[in-house]
Motif scaffolding. Sequence first.
Motif, PDB file in Angstrom:
ATOM      1  N   HIS A  19       0.812  -1.192  -0.016  1.00 19.22           N
ATOM      2  CA  HIS A  19       0.113   0.052   0.309  1.00 19.22           C
ATOM      3  C   HIS A  19       0.609   1.342  -0.003  1.00 19.22           C
ATOM      4  O   HIS A  19       0.370   2.301  -0.633  1.00 19.22           O
ATOM      5  N   ASP A  20       2.177   1.065   0.933  1.00 16.17           N
ATOM      6  CA  ASP A  20       2.722   2.241   0.606  1.00 16.17           C
ATOM      7  C   ASP A  20       4.299   2.191  -0.563  1.00 16.17           C
ATOM      8  O   ASP A  20       4.626   3.358  -0.295  1.00 16.17           O
ATOM      9  N   HIS A  23       5.086   5.380  -2.241  1.00 11.52           N
ATOM     10  CA  HIS A  23       6.187   6.627  -1.808  1.00 11.52           C
ATOM     11  C   HIS A  23       8.163   7.203  -2.401  1.00 11.52           C
ATOM     12  O   HIS A  23       8.535   7.713  -1.742  1.00 11.52           O
ATOM     13  N   HIS A  31       0.957   9.091  -3.232  1.00  5.89           N
ATOM     14  CA  HIS A  31       1.538   8.261  -3.137  1.00  5.89           C
ATOM     15  C   HIS A  31       0.322   6.980  -3.208  1.00  5.89           C
ATOM     16  O   HIS A  31       0.907   6.308  -3.551  1.00  5.89           O
ATOM     17  N   HIS A  63      -6.142   3.303   0.590  1.00  4.73           N
ATOM     18  CA  HIS A  63      -5.826   2.754   1.677  1.00  4.73           C
ATOM     19  C   HIS A  63      -5.572   4.191   2.668  1.00  4.73           C
ATOM     20  O   HIS A  63      -6.112   4.673   3.958  1.00  4.73           O
ATOM     21  N   ARG A  64      -6.156   5.062   1.320  1.00  5.18           N
ATOM     22  CA  ARG A  64      -6.075   6.430   2.023  1.00  5.18           C
ATOM     23  C   ARG A  64      -7.607   7.904   2.478  1.00  5.18           C
ATOM     24  O   ARG A  64      -7.466   8.455   2.992  1.00  5.18           O
ATOM     25  N   ASP A  82      -4.736   1.088   8.555  1.00  4.34           N
ATOM     26  CA  ASP A  82      -3.633   2.025   8.590  1.00  4.34           C
ATOM     27  C   ASP A  82      -3.180   3.475   9.155  1.00  4.34           C
ATOM     28  O   ASP A  82      -2.583   4.028   9.397  1.00  4.34           O
TER      29      ASP A  82
HETATM   30 FE   LIG Z   1      -0.203   5.065   2.486  1.00  2.00          FE
END
Ligand SMILES: [Fe+2]
Length: 141
Positions: A19-20, A23, A31, A63-64, A82
Motif C-alpha cells: 500500500h505504501d 512513497h 503515493h 487506503h487513504r 493504516d
Molecule cells: Fe499511505
Amino acid sequence: MKDYPKADKEILLLSIWLHDIGHALSNHADHHIKSEEEARRFLKTIKLNSKKIEKVAHCVRAHRCRDVKPETIEAKILAAADSASHFTDGCYMDMAMSGIKKLALEKLDRDYRDVGIFPKLKKEITPIYKAWKNLIKVYPN
Ligand SMILES: [Fe+2]
C-alpha cells in the motif's frame, strides 16, 4: 481479522505489503496512486490472477480514503488499520516538532474519521485521539 472471518487474508496481506510502495517513487500526496500502479505491475510479474490483482489494487488505491473510498472488507480493514497505526507511530509528534501543527491536527482528524469505518475501533481509539489532540494543541509553535 478474527472479527471479519470473510476477509481474504491473501488479498489483505498483499495490500498491506504494497500500500505504501509508491512513497519511494512519488511525492507523499500522490503515493496511493503510484502505489496502485506499482502494485499492479508487481502482481503481474508474480502472475497473480487478474481478479486478485483488481482486489489488491482497490485496497491500495483506497487506503487513504481520498479519491477512492474503500468498498471491500479487505480495503476497509487496510484503511482503518493504516489510520489506527498512526496513533502509535509518532507521526503527529514528528509533524508538530517540524512546525506544522495545523497539518498534524488535520491528519489526526482524518485518521480518527477513517478508523470510524469500524465503530468499535473508533471507540477504542477515542482516548488516544483526545490525548494527541490535547498534546498537539499545547505543543510550542
Ligand atoms: Fe499511505
